[in-house]
Design a protein around this motif. Structure first.
Motif, short mmCIF file in Angstrom:
data_model
loop_
_atom_site.label_atom_id
_atom_site.label_comp_id
_atom_site.label_asym_id
_atom_site.label_seq_id
_atom_site.Cartn_x
_atom_site.Cartn_y
_atom_site.Cartn_z
N ARG A 27 0.84 -1.20 0.00
CA ARG A 27 0.00 0.00 0.00
C ARG A 27 0.87 1.25 0.00
N ARG A 28 1.94 1.25 0.79
CA ARG A 28 2.84 2.41 0.81
C ARG A 28 3.50 2.62 -0.55
N LYS A 29 3.83 1.52 -1.19
CA LYS A 29 4.43 1.62 -2.52
C LYS A 29 3.46 2.27 -3.51
N ILE A 30 2.19 1.91 -3.40
CA ILE A 30 1.17 2.50 -4.29
C ILE A 30 0.98 3.98 -3.97
N LEU A 31 0.87 4.29 -2.67
CA LEU A 31 0.67 5.68 -2.26
C LEU A 31 1.77 6.59 -2.82
N LYS A 32 2.99 6.12 -2.74
CA LYS A 32 4.12 6.93 -3.22
C LYS A 32 4.06 7.07 -4.73
N ASN A 33 3.72 5.99 -5.42
CA ASN A 33 3.65 6.03 -6.88
C ASN A 33 2.55 6.97 -7.37
N LEU A 34 1.42 7.00 -6.67
CA LEU A 34 0.29 7.83 -7.09
C LEU A 34 0.36 9.25 -6.54
N ALA A 35 1.36 9.51 -5.67
CA ALA A 35 1.44 10.81 -5.00
C ALA A 35 0.10 11.12 -4.33
N SER A 36 -0.40 10.15 -3.58
CA SER A 36 -1.74 10.23 -2.98
C SER A 36 -1.82 11.30 -1.90
N ASN A 37 -3.05 11.65 -1.55
CA ASN A 37 -3.31 12.61 -0.48
C ASN A 37 -2.99 11.94 0.86
N LEU A 38 -1.88 12.30 1.46
CA LEU A 38 -1.44 11.64 2.68
C LEU A 38 -2.25 12.03 3.91
N GLU A 39 -2.85 13.21 3.88
CA GLU A 39 -3.74 13.58 4.98
C GLU A 39 -4.94 12.64 5.02
N GLN A 40 -5.43 12.29 3.84
CA GLN A 40 -6.54 11.34 3.77
C GLN A 40 -6.08 9.96 4.24
N GLU A 41 -4.84 9.63 3.93
CA GLU A 41 -4.30 8.35 4.39
C GLU A 41 -4.18 8.32 5.91
N LEU A 42 -3.86 9.45 6.52
CA LEU A 42 -3.82 9.52 7.97
C LEU A 42 -5.18 9.21 8.57
N ASN A 43 -6.23 9.72 7.95
CA ASN A 43 -7.58 9.45 8.44
C ASN A 43 -7.91 7.96 8.35
N PHE A 44 -7.55 7.34 7.23
CA PHE A 44 -7.77 5.91 7.08
C PHE A 44 -6.98 5.14 8.15
N CYS A 45 -5.74 5.54 8.33
CA CYS A 45 -4.89 4.88 9.30
C CYS A 45 -5.44 5.06 10.71
N ARG A 46 -5.97 6.22 10.99
CA ARG A 46 -6.60 6.49 12.29
C ARG A 46 -7.73 5.50 12.56
N GLU A 47 -8.56 5.27 11.56
CA GLU A 47 -9.65 4.30 11.72
C GLU A 47 -9.11 2.91 12.00
N MET A 48 -8.09 2.53 11.28
CA MET A 48 -7.51 1.20 11.47
C MET A 48 -6.88 1.06 12.87
N ILE A 49 -6.27 2.12 13.35
CA ILE A 49 -5.67 2.08 14.68
C ILE A 49 -6.74 1.92 15.75
N GLU A 50 -7.82 2.64 15.62
CA GLU A 50 -8.87 2.54 16.63
C GLU A 50 -9.56 1.18 16.60
N MET A 51 -9.54 0.52 15.44
CA MET A 51 -10.09 -0.84 15.37
C MET A 51 -9.07 -1.89 15.77
N ASN A 52 -7.78 -1.55 15.61
CA ASN A 52 -6.69 -2.51 15.90
C ASN A 52 -5.61 -1.81 16.72
N PRO A 53 -5.93 -1.36 17.93
CA PRO A 53 -5.00 -0.51 18.69
C PRO A 53 -3.71 -1.19 19.13
N LYS A 54 -3.66 -2.52 19.07
CA LYS A 54 -2.45 -3.23 19.49
C LYS A 54 -1.80 -3.98 18.32
#
Length: 340
Positions: A106-133
């Motif tokens: 996924r990180r490889k894709i994000l870098k290749n697409l020059a994706s919106n990293l702020e949006q990725e932070l939001n996605f990651c935030r959701e994943m952390i709250e569902m998988n905090p450990k």
């Protein structure tokens, strides 16, 4: 991204745990459509998992799980770094957030697409709250924050996680990384104070206090005196509390002179002892003080050694029976080192 992520400001509601309706990766109520039935994926030949001819324990994956990962293997095999591949990794992560290969791709894709990293932070935030450990989720978050070069949101994120689990090791490690990397220590001791006011037994907060001081002012003579006073006040609230005693031991180790002289620790400990507050933590700390005194004052060794032996016996037979043999060992060791 493929998810509807919350902002970084407030805790999100945990999603429903079960997906018994066969939707597998769907989290928005829409009927799940297998990738093999999606027209936009018709050009891709899925790659099934190869467990070899003699699989010892074959895992019974759901049809949806196998479908997603068969297509993911196909995408990785041909090196596709597209928007649809990004959505595919999101589905794969929702099914198994601990799969480090998916996060890496996924990180490889994000870098290749020059994706919106702020949006990725939001996605990651959701994943952390569902998988905090989950280590992989936290590592991904760290990489994205490094790419952005801004760690200011990490303090608020970890505070939210601590409100759910004050001793989450991954969150504490992430917070320390952010503090150290982006020099965000201003106000950290105030935050630790609040945590300890809520729960004076929070050993993670005590550890964070030591970390913050070490990374900023250091344990100067003035800081040591302040921290000894702070810790004594915490022990007065709950005497049989191991965390502040451990912290106090860590603080006095920075002293250059006699340990018992800092904040009149020796006299303070003796007062607690005489008042009957003889927890194993107090007795252990007093042993440390007397050992330090015997090393510095040879003339006092006979009387101090006698007291140490009595205290070891008290720990072995009354206050810390489960470690009886350990205290007998300490008794023998002290007698060997400081006996006549």
């Amino acid at each position: 991204m493929g998810s509807t992520a919350k902002t970084e400001d407030t805790p999100r509601q945990a999603p429903a745990e079960d997906q018994d309706d066969g939707q597998d990766g769907s989290s928005d109520g829409e009927a799940w459509v297998l990738y093999r039935d999606r027209k936009e994926w018709a050009d891709v030949t899925p790659v099934p998992q190869d467990d070899g001819p003699n699989a010892v324990v074959k895992i019974a994956y759901t049809d949806g799980y196998s479908d997603v990962y068969d297509y993911l293997r196909a995408v990785v095999k041909k090196g596709e770094l597209s928007e649809r591949a990004l959505y595919l990794t999101e589905d794969a992560i929702n099914m198994n957030a601990a799969n480090y290969t998916v996060w890496q791709y996924r990180r490889k894709i994000l870098k290749n697409l020059a994706s919106n990293l702020e949006q990725e932070l939001n996605f990651c935030r959701e994943m952390i709250e569902m998988n905090p450990k989950n280590y992989q989720v936290w590592h991904h978050r760290r990489v994205i924050v490094e790419w952005l070069g801004d760690g200011t949101k990490e303090l608020r994120l970890t505070e939210i996680i601590f409100s759910q689990d004050a001793k989450n090791y991954h969150a504490w490690e992430h917070r320390q990384w952010a503090l150290r990397t982006f020099k965000l220590f201003e106000g950290e001791l105030d935050y630790v104070d609040r945590l300890l006011e809520e729960d004076v037994r929070n050993n993670s907060a005590w550890n964070q206090r030591h970390f913050a001081i070490t990374q900023t002012t250091g344990f100067t003579a003035e800081v040591i005196q302040r921290e000894v006073g702070y810790t004594k006040a915490a022990i007065a609230k709950v005497a049989d509390n191991e965390s502040p005693w451990s912290y106090l031991r860590g603080v006095v180790q920075h002293c250059e002179g006699p340990l018992g002289g800092v904040g009149e620790l020796g006299a303070w400990c003796q007062t607690l002892h005489d008042d009957g507050q003889r927890s194993s933590h107090l007795l252990t700390f007093m042993l440390d003080l007397m050992e330090d005194q015997m090393e510095r004052q040879p003339d006092e060794r006979p009387s101090l050694l006698k007291r140490c032996i009595e205290m070891c016996e008290s720990l072995a037979t009354e206050h810390d029976k489960i470690r009886r043999e350990y205290w007998r060992y300490i008794e023998r060791n002290l007698s060997h080192r400081f006996g006549a």
